[in-house]
Design an enzyme around this catalytic site. Structure first.
Site, short mmCIF file in Angstrom:
data_model
loop_
_atom_site.label_atom_id
_atom_site.label_comp_id
_atom_site.label_asym_id
_atom_site.label_seq_id
_atom_site.Cartn_x
_atom_site.Cartn_y
_atom_site.Cartn_z
N HIS A 167 -39.30 -24.64 2.09
CA HIS A 167 -39.07 -22.97 2.33
C HIS A 167 -40.18 -22.06 2.17
O HIS A 167 -40.69 -20.96 2.66
CB HIS A 167 -38.15 -22.82 1.29
CG HIS A 167 -37.37 -21.44 1.44
ND1 HIS A 167 -37.76 -20.26 0.89
CD2 HIS A 167 -36.04 -21.00 2.15
CE1 HIS A 167 -36.89 -19.42 1.11
NE2 HIS A 167 -35.82 -19.75 1.92
N ASP B 198 -53.48 -23.13 8.30
CA ASP B 198 -53.20 -21.64 8.62
C ASP B 198 -53.11 -21.06 7.32
O ASP B 198 -53.13 -19.65 7.18
CB ASP B 198 -52.06 -21.68 9.37
CG ASP B 198 -52.26 -22.13 10.74
OD1 ASP B 198 -53.04 -22.53 10.99
OD2 ASP B 198 -51.02 -22.07 11.59
N SER C 182 -34.22 -14.89 4.23
CA SER C 182 -35.48 -15.38 3.48
C SER C 182 -36.51 -15.27 4.47
O SER C 182 -37.62 -15.09 4.10
CB SER C 182 -35.22 -17.04 3.14
OG SER C 182 -34.45 -17.10 2.02
N ASP D 118 -41.50 -18.53 -4.68
CA ASP D 118 -40.69 -19.32 -3.93
C ASP D 118 -40.67 -20.49 -4.43
O ASP D 118 -40.81 -21.00 -5.60
CB ASP D 118 -41.10 -19.21 -2.44
CG ASP D 118 -39.81 -19.23 -1.31
OD1 ASP D 118 -39.41 -20.52 -1.31
OD2 ASP D 118 -39.73 -18.31 -0.79
N ASN E 287 -27.53 -14.31 2.46
CA ASN E 287 -26.97 -14.97 3.52
C ASN E 287 -25.42 -15.17 3.37
O ASN E 287 -24.79 -16.32 3.71
CB ASN E 287 -27.50 -16.40 3.83
CG ASN E 287 -29.08 -16.14 4.14
OD1 ASN E 287 -29.52 -15.28 4.69
ND2 ASN E 287 -29.89 -17.16 3.73
#
Length: 273
Positions: free
Chosen positions: A50, A24, A217, A15, A143
């Site tokens: 992203h 996290d 995504s 990515d 998309n």
């Protein structure tokens, strides 16, 4: 909500990179590498955000204090591979190099929330190599919906699990790309395989906080996390497990219908057993 699962499973996230010191994620990211502009360099700085979001959906572990966000498989190991530039644009050569590297590094799953209208031969060869070496490859359907046959590559490649996006009503989102599924219950070229949540998904962001966004995504890492959490010992067995867990949701009755194979959601919503 605190969850568990994915221990010992290695997921390569191809990515825009990832914020490796996000509270996290910092205990989940074992590799942080940059494949953009050729070669392999240390670092996976995520300017776009992203990739950090995708990584969190897969394996965010709530942080050391347990007050953050949890991904689907918060005990999985992440390989954060930056294959897309700071504007979000990805190049086939970089993607292919990262796929091969992931396989060589022992990744069990390659997760790609990216896509385009065609599959470059270098990407196809890389996917073939990874699959031959026991890697489960999962990618976004795209998309470009809601018209039929709008599915994007590499998700549309028959050796890749293509993931569509569901909304909170468990309906396929209008933006989610459709395949050419013919109802024969066999996943073939240019067909959607499964559907996962992809609308208004909250996850980790590159500013150290969180953001809510939508897209196939966002659905893809749900599938990758589910595969990691329920790893069946091999890529083939895990892909078969995902397919076996898929069912279509009937909005009218408010329950799962019989297993189907349609152009929007493929075999359906893969649920946790």
């Amino acid at each position: 909500t605190a969850t568990s699962g994915g221990a010992g499973v290695k997921v390569a996230v191809l990515d825009t990179g990832a914020k490796k010191d996000h509270w996290d994620l910092k205990n989940r990211i074992a590799q942080c590498k940059d494949f953009t502009r050729g070669g392999i360099r240390s670092g996976c700085n995520d300017v776009y955000g992203h990739g950090t979001h995708v990584a969190g959906t897969i394996a965010a572990d709530g942080g050391s204090d347990g007050k953050g966000i949890y991904g689907v498989a918060p005990q999985a190991t992440l390989y954060a591979y930056k294959v897309c530039g700071n504007s979000g644009l990805c190049w086939s050569d970089d993607v292919a190099a990262a796929i091969v590297h992931a396989a060589d590094q022992g990744a069990n799953i390659v997760s790609m929330s990216l896509g385009g209208s065609a599959l470059a031969s270098v990407e196809k060869n890389a996917i073939d190599y990874a699959v031959a070496n026991g890697v489960l490859v999962i990618a976004a359907a795209g998309n470009s919906g809601p018209n039929l046959n709008t599915i994007e590559y590499p998700g549309a490649y028959v050796k890749v699990v293509a993931v569509a996006a569901l909304n909170s009503l468990l309906s396929v989102a209008d933006f989610s790309s459709r395949g050419v599924n013919d109802g024969d219950f066999v996943v073939e070229e240019r067909e959607v395989e499964i559907a996962m949540p992809g609308v208004a998904v909250e996850s980790t962001w590159n500013d150290g906080g969180y953001r809510t966004i939508s897209g196939t995504s966002m659905a893809t890492p749900h599938a990758s996390g589910l595969a990691a959490r329920n790893w069946q010992g091999s890529a083939d067995a895990t892909r078969a497990w995902l397919q076996s867990r898929a069912a279509l949701w009937d909005i009218t009755s408010g329950q799962y219908a019989t297993v189907g194979d349609d152009s929007a959601s493929g075999l359906g919503f893969a649920t946790v057993g």
